[in-house]
Enzyme design. Structure first.
Site, PDB file in Angstrom:
ATOM      1  N   ASP A  30      -2.095   6.330   3.651  1.00 24.64           N
ATOM      2  CA  ASP A  30      -1.629   7.664   3.257  1.00 24.64           C
ATOM      3  C   ASP A  30      -0.098   7.723   3.206  1.00 24.64           C
ATOM      4  O   ASP A  30       0.578   7.078   4.000  1.00 24.64           O
ATOM      5  CB  ASP A  30      -2.168   8.682   4.278  1.00 24.64           C
ATOM      6  CG  ASP A  30      -2.135  10.099   3.737  1.00 24.64           C
ATOM      7  OD1 ASP A  30      -1.852  10.280   2.543  1.00 24.64           O
ATOM      8  OD2 ASP A  30      -2.390  11.034   4.530  1.00 24.64           O
ATOM      9  N   ASN A  32       1.820   7.662   0.103  1.00 24.47           N
ATOM     10  CA  ASN A  32       2.476   7.069  -1.075  1.00 24.47           C
ATOM     11  C   ASN A  32       3.287   8.118  -1.849  1.00 24.47           C
ATOM     12  O   ASN A  32       4.418   7.861  -2.258  1.00 24.47           O
ATOM     13  CB  ASN A  32       1.429   6.502  -2.045  1.00 24.47           C
ATOM     14  CG  ASN A  32       0.715   5.297  -1.481  1.00 24.47           C
ATOM     15  OD1 ASN A  32       1.119   4.747  -0.474  1.00 24.47           O
ATOM     16  ND2 ASN A  32      -0.352   4.892  -2.146  1.00 24.47           N
ATOM     17  N   ARG A  34       4.515  11.024  -0.809  1.00 21.36           N
ATOM     18  CA  ARG A  34       5.700  11.496  -0.075  1.00 21.36           C
ATOM     19  C   ARG A  34       6.816  10.451  -0.071  1.00 21.36           C
ATOM     20  O   ARG A  34       7.990  10.764  -0.139  1.00 21.36           O
ATOM     21  CB  ARG A  34       5.309  11.864   1.369  1.00 21.36           C
ATOM     22  CG  ARG A  34       4.733  13.272   1.479  1.00 21.36           C
ATOM     23  CD  ARG A  34       4.031  13.488   2.785  1.00 21.36           C
ATOM     24  NE  ARG A  34       2.711  12.877   2.759  1.00 21.36           N
ATOM     25  CZ  ARG A  34       1.961  12.676   3.836  1.00 21.36           C
ATOM     26  NH1 ARG A  34       2.420  13.013   5.024  1.00 21.36           N
ATOM     27  NH2 ARG A  34       0.770  12.138   3.726  1.00 21.36           N
ATOM     28  N   TRP A  35       6.409   9.189   0.014  1.00 21.47           N
ATOM     29  CA  TRP A  35       7.394   8.093  -0.002  1.00 21.47           C
ATOM     30  C   TRP A  35       8.211   8.158  -1.288  1.00 21.47           C
ATOM     31  O   TRP A  35       9.435   8.031  -1.277  1.00 21.47           O
ATOM     32  CB  TRP A  35       6.654   6.758   0.097  1.00 21.47           C
ATOM     33  CG  TRP A  35       7.530   5.550   0.192  1.00 21.47           C
ATOM     34  CD1 TRP A  35       7.973   4.931   1.325  1.00 21.47           C
ATOM     35  CD2 TRP A  35       8.069   4.790  -0.916  1.00 21.47           C
ATOM     36  NE1 TRP A  35       8.759   3.840   1.008  1.00 21.47           N
ATOM     37  CE2 TRP A  35       8.828   3.738  -0.369  1.00 21.47           C
ATOM     38  CE3 TRP A  35       7.986   4.903  -2.305  1.00 21.47           C
ATOM     39  CZ2 TRP A  35       9.495   2.795  -1.152  1.00 21.47           C
ATOM     40  CZ3 TRP A  35       8.658   3.982  -3.099  1.00 21.47           C
ATOM     41  CH2 TRP A  35       9.397   2.939  -2.515  1.00 21.47           C
ATOM     42  N   HIS A  47       2.559   4.692  -5.272  1.00 22.34           N
ATOM     43  CA  HIS A  47       1.311   3.916  -5.317  1.00 22.34           C
ATOM     44  C   HIS A  47       1.613   2.445  -5.623  1.00 22.34           C
ATOM     45  O   HIS A  47       1.008   1.550  -5.048  1.00 22.34           O
ATOM     46  CB  HIS A  47       0.356   4.489  -6.371  1.00 22.34           C
ATOM     47  CG  HIS A  47      -0.111   5.884  -6.049  1.00 22.34           C
ATOM     48  ND1 HIS A  47      -0.567   6.259  -4.799  1.00 22.34           N
ATOM     49  CD2 HIS A  47      -0.188   7.003  -6.815  1.00 22.34           C
ATOM     50  CE1 HIS A  47      -0.906   7.536  -4.817  1.00 22.34           C
ATOM     51  NE2 HIS A  47      -0.672   8.018  -6.020  1.00 22.34           N
ATOM     52  N   SER A  76     -13.859   9.910  -3.363  1.00 25.41           N
ATOM     53  CA  SER A  76     -14.609  10.652  -4.391  1.00 25.41           C
ATOM     54  C   SER A  76     -13.926  11.992  -4.682  1.00 25.41           C
ATOM     55  O   SER A  76     -14.204  12.617  -5.695  1.00 25.41           O
ATOM     56  CB  SER A  76     -16.066  10.840  -3.958  1.00 25.41           C
ATOM     57  OG  SER A  76     -16.146  11.197  -2.606  1.00 25.41           O
ATOM     58  N   GLU A  77     -13.021  12.419  -3.788  1.00 25.87           N
ATOM     59  CA  GLU A  77     -12.296  13.674  -4.017  1.00 25.87           C
ATOM     60  C   GLU A  77     -11.002  13.443  -4.822  1.00 25.87           C
ATOM     61  O   GLU A  77     -10.407  14.388  -5.344  1.00 25.87           O
ATOM     62  CB  GLU A  77     -11.926  14.338  -2.676  1.00 25.87           C
ATOM     63  CG  GLU A  77     -13.097  14.981  -1.931  1.00 25.87           C
ATOM     64  CD  GLU A  77     -13.976  13.969  -1.201  1.00 25.87           C
ATOM     65  OE1 GLU A  77     -13.442  12.930  -0.741  1.00 25.87           O
ATOM     66  OE2 GLU A  77     -15.207  14.186  -1.103  1.00 25.87           O
ATOM     67  N   TRP A  79     -10.558  12.319  -7.655  1.00 30.24           N
ATOM     68  CA  TRP A  79     -10.654  12.611  -9.096  1.00 30.24           C
ATOM     69  C   TRP A  79      -9.998  13.943  -9.428  1.00 30.24           C
ATOM     70  O   TRP A  79      -9.663  14.208 -10.577  1.00 30.24           O
ATOM     71  CB  TRP A  79     -12.127  12.651  -9.546  1.00 30.24           C
ATOM     72  CG  TRP A  79     -12.837  11.350  -9.391  1.00 30.24           C
ATOM     73  CD1 TRP A  79     -13.779  11.032  -8.446  1.00 30.24           C
ATOM     74  CD2 TRP A  79     -12.686  10.161 -10.180  1.00 30.24           C
ATOM     75  NE1 TRP A  79     -14.206   9.728  -8.606  1.00 30.24           N
ATOM     76  CE2 TRP A  79     -13.557   9.171  -9.672  1.00 30.24           C
ATOM     77  CE3 TRP A  79     -11.888   9.830 -11.289  1.00 30.24           C
ATOM     78  CZ2 TRP A  79     -13.662   7.893 -10.208  1.00 30.24           C
ATOM     79  CZ3 TRP A  79     -11.989   8.552 -11.827  1.00 30.24           C
ATOM     80  CH2 TRP A  79     -12.871   7.602 -11.286  1.00 30.24           C
ATOM     81  N   LEU A 141     -11.734 -13.961   5.234  1.00 35.73           N
ATOM     82  CA  LEU A 141     -11.572 -12.512   5.434  1.00 35.73           C
ATOM     83  C   LEU A 141     -12.447 -11.726   4.452  1.00 35.73           C
ATOM     84  O   LEU A 141     -12.494 -12.046   3.271  1.00 35.73           O
ATOM     85  CB  LEU A 141     -10.099 -12.147   5.198  1.00 35.73           C
ATOM     86  CG  LEU A 141      -9.763 -10.653   5.228  1.00 35.73           C
ATOM     87  CD1 LEU A 141      -9.790 -10.135   6.660  1.00 35.73           C
ATOM     88  CD2 LEU A 141      -8.389 -10.396   4.601  1.00 35.73           C
ATOM     89  N   LEU A 205      -9.977  12.131   9.392  1.00 37.82           N
ATOM     90  CA  LEU A 205     -10.748  11.034   8.785  1.00 37.82           C
ATOM     91  C   LEU A 205     -10.939  11.196   7.274  1.00 37.82           C
ATOM     92  O   LEU A 205     -11.252  10.226   6.586  1.00 37.82           O
ATOM     93  CB  LEU A 205     -12.119  10.928   9.451  1.00 37.82           C
ATOM     94  CG  LEU A 205     -12.269   9.853  10.513  1.00 37.82           C
ATOM     95  CD1 LEU A 205     -13.684   9.843  11.064  1.00 37.82           C
ATOM     96  CD2 LEU A 205     -11.929   8.469   9.972  1.00 37.82           C
ATOM     97  N   SER A 206     -10.807  12.420   6.800  1.00 36.35           N
ATOM     98  CA  SER A 206     -10.915  12.665   5.352  1.00 36.35           C
ATOM     99  C   SER A 206     -12.145  12.020   4.712  1.00 36.35           C
ATOM    100  O   SER A 206     -12.036  11.323   3.692  1.00 36.35           O
ATOM    101  CB  SER A 206      -9.644  12.192   4.627  1.00 36.35           C
ATOM    102  OG  SER A 206      -8.523  12.856   5.123  1.00 36.35           O
TER     103      SER A 206
HETATM  104  C1  FPP Z   1      -2.755   8.210  -0.439  1.00 36.64           C
HETATM  105  O1  FPP Z   1      -1.417   8.588  -0.606  1.00 36.64           O
HETATM  106  C2  FPP Z   1      -3.053   7.039  -1.252  1.00 36.64           C
HETATM  107  C3  FPP Z   1      -3.973   6.970  -2.250  1.00 36.64           C
HETATM  108  C4  FPP Z   1      -4.825   8.105  -2.665  1.00 36.64           C
HETATM  109  C5  FPP Z   1      -4.160   5.750  -3.028  1.00 36.64           C
HETATM  110  C6  FPP Z   1      -4.052   4.468  -2.256  1.00 36.64           C
HETATM  111  C7  FPP Z   1      -3.756   3.409  -3.195  1.00 36.64           C
HETATM  112  C8  FPP Z   1      -2.942   2.368  -2.964  1.00 36.64           C
HETATM  113  C9  FPP Z   1      -2.269   2.087  -1.682  1.00 36.64           C
HETATM  114  C10 FPP Z   1      -2.712   1.454  -4.092  1.00 36.64           C
HETATM  115  C11 FPP Z   1      -3.345   0.121  -3.972  1.00 36.64           C
HETATM  116  C12 FPP Z   1      -4.789   0.033  -3.955  1.00 36.64           C
HETATM  117  C13 FPP Z   1      -5.623  -0.342  -4.969  1.00 36.64           C
HETATM  118  C14 FPP Z   1      -6.696  -1.313  -4.704  1.00 36.64           C
HETATM  119  C15 FPP Z   1      -5.526   0.191  -6.311  1.00 36.64           C
HETATM  120  P1  FPP Z   1      -1.107  10.024  -1.221  1.00 36.64           P
HETATM  121  O2  FPP Z   1      -0.955   9.864  -2.680  1.00 36.64           O
HETATM  122  O3  FPP Z   1      -2.165  10.989  -0.796  1.00 36.64           O
HETATM  123  O4  FPP Z   1       0.261  10.355  -0.557  1.00 36.64           O
HETATM  124  P2  FPP Z   1       0.789  11.805  -0.120  1.00 36.64           P
HETATM  125  O5  FPP Z   1      -0.150  12.312   0.939  1.00 36.64           O
HETATM  126  O6  FPP Z   1       2.165  11.514   0.392  1.00 36.64           O
HETATM  127  O7  FPP Z   1       0.781  12.647  -1.355  1.00 36.64           O
END
Ligand code: FPP
Length: 255
Positions: A30, A32, A34-35, A47, A76-77, A79, A141, A205-206
Site C-alpha cells: 500500500d 504507491n 501517496r508516494w 505503481h 476485486s474492488e 476495478w 519460492l 486487512l481490506s
Molecule cells: C496500493 O497502493 C497498490 C495497488 C493497488 C497496486 C499494487 C501494485 C503494485 C505494487 C505493482 C506491481 C504488481 C504487479 C504484479 C502488477 P495505492 O494505489 O492504494 O496507494 P495509495 O493508498 O497511496 O493511493
C-alpha cells in the site's frame, strides 16, 4: 520446497542463525499513490516504482529462505479506480509477466494466481495461465499473486462448491469441515500466512486472506510501498522472530 499440504498451521522454520523465520509472508503493498503524489508525480509512477520494490522483495525472500510469499496485486474492488489507472495496472502486470517470467522461472520460482477468474479479459487470463503453466513444476519460492482477489468472494466460491457437493449427494452436511473448506479455497494446499505485512501506516486487512489470516501475525509499517526494501523486510522478519505465537493456547512461560 517443503510445503506440507496437509497442515495449514505449521511451526515456523528457522534461518541459518537459528532465528524463527516465517514460511509464508503475505504483503499488502500500500502507498504507491501517496508516494507519487508526494513527489508531484502521477499515481501510475508510484505503481511503476512499486513493481521495483516487489522485485527486491521476491529476490530477498528467496535469499533468506522463505517458502511462500503472497502479494495483493489487484483486489476485486480495485476495478472501481479511474479507468486510466486500472489500465496502467493491467499493463504493469503484463510487463511483469513478459519481462520477469523467464528470470523467475530460471530462479526456480513457482507462480500461483489466486482470485476470481470469471469475467477476466481473455488476454489477461492467458497471461496468468502461461505464468502458472511454465513454472508449475518449480520447487523454489512460491509466489502467489492475488489478482482480482477478494477474500469474501473466495470464501463464497468455496462455500458454493461445498454446497454443490452436498446437493449432488457426494458430501453430507457434516463433511463440511474446516479442512474441507480450506481445500476449496484458491490457496488450497498452501500453508496459512505466518506474517502479513502492510505498508503505508494503514492497519486493516481490506478483504485479503480473511480465512487464512486466523492466526497470522501482523506487521504494519509507515513506509510507503515503493520505499519498502531489503532492510525494511529484514526489520519485519526480526519483529516476527520476537513474537510468541500461541494459537489460542497459553504461553509456555506460564507453566
Ligand atoms: C496500493 O497502493 C497498490 C495497488 C493497488 C497496486 C499494487 C501494485 C503494485 C505494487 C505493482 C506491481 C504488481 C504487479 C504484479 C502488477 P495505492 O494505489 O492504494 O496507494 P495509495 O493508498 O497511496 O493511493
Amino acid at each position: 520446497m517443503s510445503v506440507n499440504p496437509d497442515h495449514n498451521l505449521q511451526t515456523s522454520a528457522t534461518d541459518s542463525s537459528g532465528a524463527k523465520l516465517p514460511r509464508h509472508v503475505a504483503f499488502i503493498m500500500d502507498g504507491n499513490g501517496r508516494w507519487a503524489t508526494a513527489r508531484g508525480l502521477p499515481r501510475t509512477e508510484g505503481h511503476r516504482q512499486g513493481l521495483e520494490a516487489l522485485r527486491k522483495v521476491i529476490r530477498h525472500a528467496g535469499k533468506v529462505g522463505i517458502d511462500v510469499i503472497t502479494i495483493y496485486s489487484f483486489s476485486s474492488e480495485n476495478w472501481s479506480r479511474p479507468e486510466a489507472e486500472v489500465s496502467f495496472l493491467m499493463g504493469l502486470l503484463r510487463r511483469f509477466v513478459q519481462r520477469d517470467l523467464s528470470e523467475l522461472h530460471e530462479a526456480n520460482v513457482k507462480i500461483r494466481i489466486i482470485g476470481g477468474r470469471r469475467d477476466l479479459e481473455p488476454g489477461i487470463l492467458k497471461l496468468l495461465k502461461e505464468a502458472e503453466d511454465l513454472t508449475r513444476n518449480n520447487s523454489g519460492l512460491e509466489l502467489v499473486v492475488a489478482f482480482n482477489y477478494g477474500a469474501r468472494d473466495e470464501i463464497l466460491r468455496a462455500a458454493q462448491a461445498l454446497a454443490q457437493k452436498v446437493a449432488d449427494g457426494v458430501f453430507n452436511p457434516e463433511d463440511v469441515t474446516e479442512d474441507a473448506l480450506s481445500g476449496e479455497l484458491d490457496t488450497s494446499g498452501l500453508p496459512d500466512p505466518d506474517l502479513i505485512i502492510r505498508t503505508s501506516g494503514e492497519m486493516r486487512l481490506s478483504n485479503f486472506l480473511l480465512w487464512q489470516a486466523a492466526y497470522s501475525e501482523f506487521y504494519f509499517c509507515d513506509l510507503l510501498w515503493p520505499d519498502f526494501d531489503e532492510a525494511a523486510f529484514d526489520q519485519a522478519l526480526d519483529c516476527f522472530g520476537a513474537r510468541e505465537r500461541r494459537y489460542g493456547g497459553v504461553s509456555a512461560k506460564t507453566f
